[in-house]
Scaffold this motif. Sequence first.
Motif, mmCIF file in Angstrom:
data_model
loop_
_atom_site.group_PDB
_atom_site.id
_atom_site.type_symbol
_atom_site.label_atom_id
_atom_site.label_comp_id
_atom_site.label_asym_id
_atom_site.label_seq_id
_atom_site.Cartn_x
_atom_site.Cartn_y
_atom_site.Cartn_z
ATOM 1 N N TYR A 76 7.610 -23.515 13.000
ATOM 2 C CA TYR A 76 8.249 -24.113 14.170
ATOM 3 C C TYR A 76 8.809 -23.039 15.095
ATOM 4 O O TYR A 76 9.248 -21.980 14.649
ATOM 5 N N GLY A 129 13.288 -24.730 9.025
ATOM 6 C CA GLY A 129 11.935 -24.225 8.891
ATOM 7 C C GLY A 129 11.064 -24.788 7.798
ATOM 8 O O GLY A 129 9.924 -24.344 7.644
ATOM 9 N N ALA A 130 11.536 -25.770 7.023
ATOM 10 C CA ALA A 130 10.695 -26.316 5.955
ATOM 11 C C ALA A 130 9.715 -27.348 6.505
ATOM 12 O O ALA A 130 10.058 -28.171 7.351
ATOM 13 N N LEU A 131 8.492 -27.307 6.014
ATOM 14 C CA LEU A 131 7.492 -28.333 6.280
ATOM 15 C C LEU A 131 7.386 -29.146 4.991
ATOM 16 O O LEU A 131 6.839 -28.683 3.984
ATOM 17 N N ARG A 132 7.898 -30.351 5.014
ATOM 18 C CA ARG A 132 8.131 -31.111 3.779
ATOM 19 C C ARG A 132 7.049 -32.170 3.531
ATOM 20 O O ARG A 132 6.435 -32.687 4.447
ATOM 21 N N ASN A 134 4.038 -32.304 2.230
ATOM 22 C CA ASN A 134 2.694 -32.090 2.768
ATOM 23 C C ASN A 134 1.636 -32.935 2.058
ATOM 24 O O ASN A 134 0.725 -33.448 2.701
ATOM 25 N N GLN A 151 11.786 -21.645 17.003
ATOM 26 C CA GLN A 151 13.216 -21.787 16.719
ATOM 27 C C GLN A 151 14.119 -21.277 17.846
ATOM 28 O O GLN A 151 15.186 -21.853 18.094
ATOM 29 N N GLY A 205 7.211 -23.848 7.303
ATOM 30 C CA GLY A 205 6.724 -24.317 8.596
ATOM 31 C C GLY A 205 6.715 -23.198 9.621
ATOM 32 O O GLY A 205 7.373 -22.173 9.450
ATOM 33 N N ASP A 263 6.357 -29.060 -0.702
ATOM 34 C CA ASP A 263 6.884 -28.510 0.546
ATOM 35 C C ASP A 263 6.402 -27.073 0.737
ATOM 36 O O ASP A 263 6.050 -26.390 -0.225
ATOM 37 N N SER A 294 13.823 -29.147 10.423
ATOM 38 C CA SER A 294 12.675 -28.290 10.734
ATOM 39 C C SER A 294 13.055 -27.274 11.804
ATOM 40 O O SER A 294 12.688 -26.094 11.738
ATOM 41 N N TYR A 295 13.805 -27.737 12.813
ATOM 42 C CA TYR A 295 14.303 -26.881 13.887
ATOM 43 C C TYR A 295 15.483 -27.607 14.520
ATOM 44 O O TYR A 295 15.653 -28.823 14.355
#
Length: 472
Positions: free
Chosen positions: A329, A304-307, A309, A331, A327, A324, A247-248
């Motif tokens: 976030y 950066g993916a928000l998985r 959901n 960085q 996101g 997915d 994600s970061y």
Amino acid sequence: MSNSIANNNTFITHDFLLENQYSQRLFHDYASQMPIIDYHCHLPPAEIARNRQFKNLTKIWNDGDHYKWRAMRTFGIDEKFITGNATDREKFLQWGKTVPYTLRNPLYHWTHLELKRYFNIDLLLNEDTANNIYDDATAKLQTPEYSCQSLINKMNVEVICTTEDPIDSLDNHVKLKNSHFNVKVSTAFRPDKAIVISSESYLDYIEKLSTVSKVSINSYKSLCDALLLRLDYFEENGCSLSDHGLSYVPFRAFTDAEIENIFQKRRNKKQLTLEEDEKFQTSILLFLCEQYHSRGWIQQFHLGALRNNNARMTQILGPDSGWDSIGDYSQARTLSSFLNALDRKDKLAKTILYNLNPSDNEVLATMIGNYNDGKVKGKMQFGSGWWFMDQKDGMTRQLNALSNMSLISCFIGMLTDSRSFLSFPRHEYFRRIVCNLFGQEMQRGELPKDFDLVGKIIQDISYNNAKEYFKF
């Protein structure tokens, strides 16, 4: 059935996406014939090694393609026809019904480009044409010219780099290395499951890593020892890249004693705090990245993916099934601190940074300039538009940010990041977009009408820079 299904309104024309004579010449004379180095994908090496012959068009085109699945769900198609127990023909007919309504989504371009390049089908896919297209393509897929290896060769692919977990045996890569297949198939080391300590399956994974490495993992040091052995094994089998999907990039100051305590706390099935999680991830990432540098590897970070959901559907279908998104976030600060920690020791390897959120384009385009040290051309790379961003607008925005903030002439170009054997025309799609971008500025007088200069840069972006950077 004839060799080609066509109509009088061919969609994928010779000059598709090329808006003027400069764009057209750049693509046709400079970009189109360059080989493909697909340096990051998720193609199953087992299917390449056994040269799989797909049963029908659904098996090769729709199975596992969560891009298509998301579109079909949006259009109101029942899950039975997406991942359910409908027949392969029924699934394809429902996809054909959906396609006309994907206008302005990249799926519309990709669908017809792939039909044209692989099957010589010009007809627009829709509810009326789906049956004929399914039959024609399926018949071709039964011939030797449409096996996995033949499809790869058909697209002028020179190198494929798949992505494997540290516990993978790499048996299929060994088979390919010793086969007569003329395309180099390499791998990238993807140790995310050893890093994300708060994952529900973390302890089960550590047991598997322990078995494969033959190291009893009962401490943080023994975890590192096990990963070192797997790094050695991957390197012995030709690996020279790593990849991380995060994600970061975290960064927290830590002590060795803290990391050992965190590891033991997780072994005892106690819940970690966010601070503990980030300290552990910082420690193990720094350890791995120093190893990459010492081995002369290249490291990649997909950020950066928000998985997962949709918890309900993820529980039913599992991960990577279309739940997915992007996101938001933060960085910049921790990424800078992390890269700086490696650079202070002069242990920062060649690095490729990919972002999923376009709002981070300028962040990464400027971040890479902080750590280029003049020793290697384009050492730090802002990777091509990824996942939701590998479409015309997303790629153009990435190219413009890179051009404005760094040197696009040093860019290593496109990759598929795909699980599909029909995805290689995305390199053509990318090259047409790049050529059109340069061609428009040549026409406007913003770039010189010097094809020797501009054409060379186009070829460098398409192939030469990647060839020099990866040294496969």
